[in-house]
Write an enzyme that holds these catalytic residues in place. Structure first.
Site, short mmCIF file in Angstrom:
data_model
loop_
_atom_site.label_atom_id
_atom_site.label_comp_id
_atom_site.label_asym_id
_atom_site.label_seq_id
_atom_site.Cartn_x
_atom_site.Cartn_y
_atom_site.Cartn_z
N TYR A 116 0.85 -1.20 0.00
CA TYR A 116 0.00 0.00 0.00
C TYR A 116 0.88 1.24 0.00
O TYR A 116 1.81 1.34 0.80
CB TYR A 116 -0.90 0.03 1.24
N GLU A 158 -0.43 4.75 -0.54
CA GLU A 158 -1.23 5.97 -0.75
C GLU A 158 -0.38 7.22 -0.57
O GLU A 158 0.40 7.32 0.39
CB GLU A 158 -2.41 6.00 0.23
N ASP A 192 -6.73 13.14 -25.44
CA ASP A 192 -6.81 11.75 -24.98
C ASP A 192 -6.21 10.89 -26.09
O ASP A 192 -6.86 10.58 -27.10
CB ASP A 192 -8.27 11.38 -24.72
N THR A 224 -3.54 5.79 -22.12
CA THR A 224 -3.54 4.49 -21.45
C THR A 224 -2.30 3.73 -21.90
O THR A 224 -1.74 4.00 -22.97
CB THR A 224 -4.81 3.67 -21.74
N LYS A 274 -2.45 -0.12 -24.77
CA LYS A 274 -2.85 -0.22 -26.17
C LYS A 274 -1.57 -0.25 -27.03
O LYS A 274 -0.78 -1.17 -26.88
CB LYS A 274 -3.80 0.92 -26.52
N ARG A 299 -2.39 -2.76 -18.11
CA ARG A 299 -3.57 -1.90 -18.12
C ARG A 299 -3.37 -0.79 -17.10
O ARG A 299 -3.19 -1.06 -15.91
CB ARG A 299 -4.82 -2.70 -17.76
N1 DSN Z 1 -12.39 0.27 -24.80
C1 DSN Z 1 -11.41 1.05 -25.51
C2 DSN Z 1 -11.44 0.79 -26.97
O1 DSN Z 1 -11.65 -0.36 -27.33
O2 DSN Z 1 -11.24 1.68 -27.76
C3 DSN Z 1 -11.51 2.47 -25.19
O3 DSN Z 1 -11.56 2.65 -23.80
#
Ligand code: DSN
Length: 443
Positions: free
Chosen positions: A51, A53, A197, A223, A226, A232
């Site tokens: 932990y 925080e 984004d 994110t 990807k 993730r």
């Molecule tokens: N779920 C993602 C996508 O497939 O584009 C976006 O958050």
């Protein structure tokens, strides 16, 4: 020592089954990737037991010397890779990260502007009624034109009329490059903040294959799982421009993430993020990022030569959206048929879709995983030919006009497709190709 197999054979077998599935299909969902063994090792490490925080040097728990170093490394690598002065690596994923940006920079009821979900935006970009972003903020959305492209003159008119406090520029199903400079000029005309984004294209930006928004926007959210090929998670970046506008912007973002929205950071994820950032800062990753786009473009050309229609007529990125309206078949049927053929995609709306979102007119395809496996143009031509064959095979499945019939229709279609010999034959050929490009075993 008890391992997973000894402790829980049921879950062990499911993990093995998923490994087998990932080996033997062409995963073409553009928001997915196969992370390296190094990333997965860090993610499965004992850091998950801690932990922490707070932030490095300012934790609410003892025992954080290691966690502090891990987080500081992740922050330093992000700053270097993306060229920004302030970074927060704690957001659990993209949606909470966007929530943190809004929480930091807006008051409830402030006006935000994002791309419509049906045009390739995201739920957290102000989608009305069902999302926090559409309910807690006054959301006005922009759309794409009839040709599928974002029309910047139309956007400028809407911004002038609506005067949003924050504009979200980012997409999940829009294949083209975003003109960051133009977005800045339009936002400046009404004094709006710009949040980029770049979740989908973060890896392409890191690899220098897609334009970076950093010089033009105030805040960036990405994110890590990807195209960046990490675990993730998500990162919020505050740019020089953002800090110049508000020297407290970084502090505000940090406070919004913790204690504003989250509890303890996932230190194991932070470590895995640090690893993926190290991997992304290499010449090999630059080549990977460029190849993702070359592959998507080759795939797009192959599909078009076979008579399929792509929204905007092609791609500048890692993804393509096939508009199936000319074939009079819905995306659900095509996605289901493709899965029988061991090609995994997702059904998707197309711009100005007249079908409902649950039965939309498109499928979305992406090349990040095939490129991770080492596939190039030659394989993309083969994959494109298979996809076109599958679409031809299911052209006759028309969506019933009667809404009550639609779910029954999909159940019947699924049963028929699972027995379709042509699809099964393509599936076998796909497995042969997959075996030539093993991935989980070698990297
Ligand atoms: N779920 C993602 C996508 O497939 O584009 C976006 O958050």
């Amino acid at each position: 020592m008890n391992n997973l197999k000894k402790t829980d054979l049921q879950i062990y077998n499911l993990v093995k089954a998923e490994e087998e599935r990932q080996r033997n299909v062409l995963e073409m969902i553009p928001s997915e990737n196969y992370a390296s063994l190094a990333v997965r090792e860090a993610l499965g490490s004992v850091l998950m037991n801690k932990y922490s925080e707070g932030y490095a040097g300012r934790r609410y728990y003892q025992g954080n010397k290691v966690a502090d170093q891990v987080e500081e490394i992740a922050i330093a690598r992000t700053k270097k890779l993306f060229g920004v002065p302030h970074v927060n690596v704690q957001p659990y994923s993209g949606s909470p990260a966007n929530a943190a940006v809004y929480f930091a920079l807006l008051n409830p009821g402030d006006k935000i502007m994002g791309l419509k979900l049906s045009a390739g935006g995201h739920l957290t970009h102000g989608h009305p009624k069902v999302t926090f972003s559409g309910r807690f903020y006054n959301s006005v959305q922009y759309d794409v034109g009839a040709d599928g492209w974002i029309n910047m003159e139309e956007v400028a008119k809407l911004v002038t009329r609506e005067k949003p406090k924050l504009i979200v520029v980012g997409t999940t199903a829009y294949p083209r490059i975003l003109d960051w400079k133009k977005w800045r000029t339009i936002a400046d005309s009404v004094g709006a903040l710009v949040l980029a984004d770049v979740s989908h294209v973060a890896g392409l930006i890191a690899g220098g294959a897609y334009p970076t928004p950093v010089p033009y926007v105030d805040v960036v959210m990405l994110t890590t799982h990807k195209t960046l090929r990490g675990p993730r998670g998500a990162i919020i970046l505050v740019t020089e421009r953002g800090l110049k506008k508000d020297p407290d912007m970084g502090k505000k973002i940090d406070r919004a993430v913790f204690p504003g929205l989250q509890g303890g950071p996932h230190d194991n994820t932070t470590a895995a993020i640090a690893v993926c950032l190290k991997e992304a800062d290499t010449a090999g990753f630059k080549k990977y990022a460029r190849q993702i786009i070359t592959n998507a473009q080759t795939l797009g050309e192959t599909l078009q030569e076979a008579g399929l229609t792509l929204t905007t007529g092609g791609t500048d990125s890692h993804l393509l959206v096939v508009d199936l309206r000319p074939q009079e078949v819905i995306g659900n049927v095509v996605a289901e048929a493709l899965e029988v053929a061991h090609i995994v995609t997702n059904y998707n709306t197309v711009p100005h879709d007249t079908n409902p979102p649950m039965f939309p007119s498109g499928v979305r395809l992406g090349t990040p995983i095939l490129t991770t496996r080492g596939m190039k143009e030659k394989e993309m031509k083969q994959v494109g030919a298979w996809i076109a064959e599958v679409v031809k095979e299911v052209k006759h499945y028309l969506l019933p006009a009667d809404k009550a019939e639609r779910t029954r229709f999909m159940t019947k279609v699924k049963g028929e497709l699972a027995r379709n010999q042509k699809l099964i034959k393509i599936g076998k050929a796909v497995i042969v190709l997959c075996k030539k490009f093993p991935v989980l075993e070698i990297y």
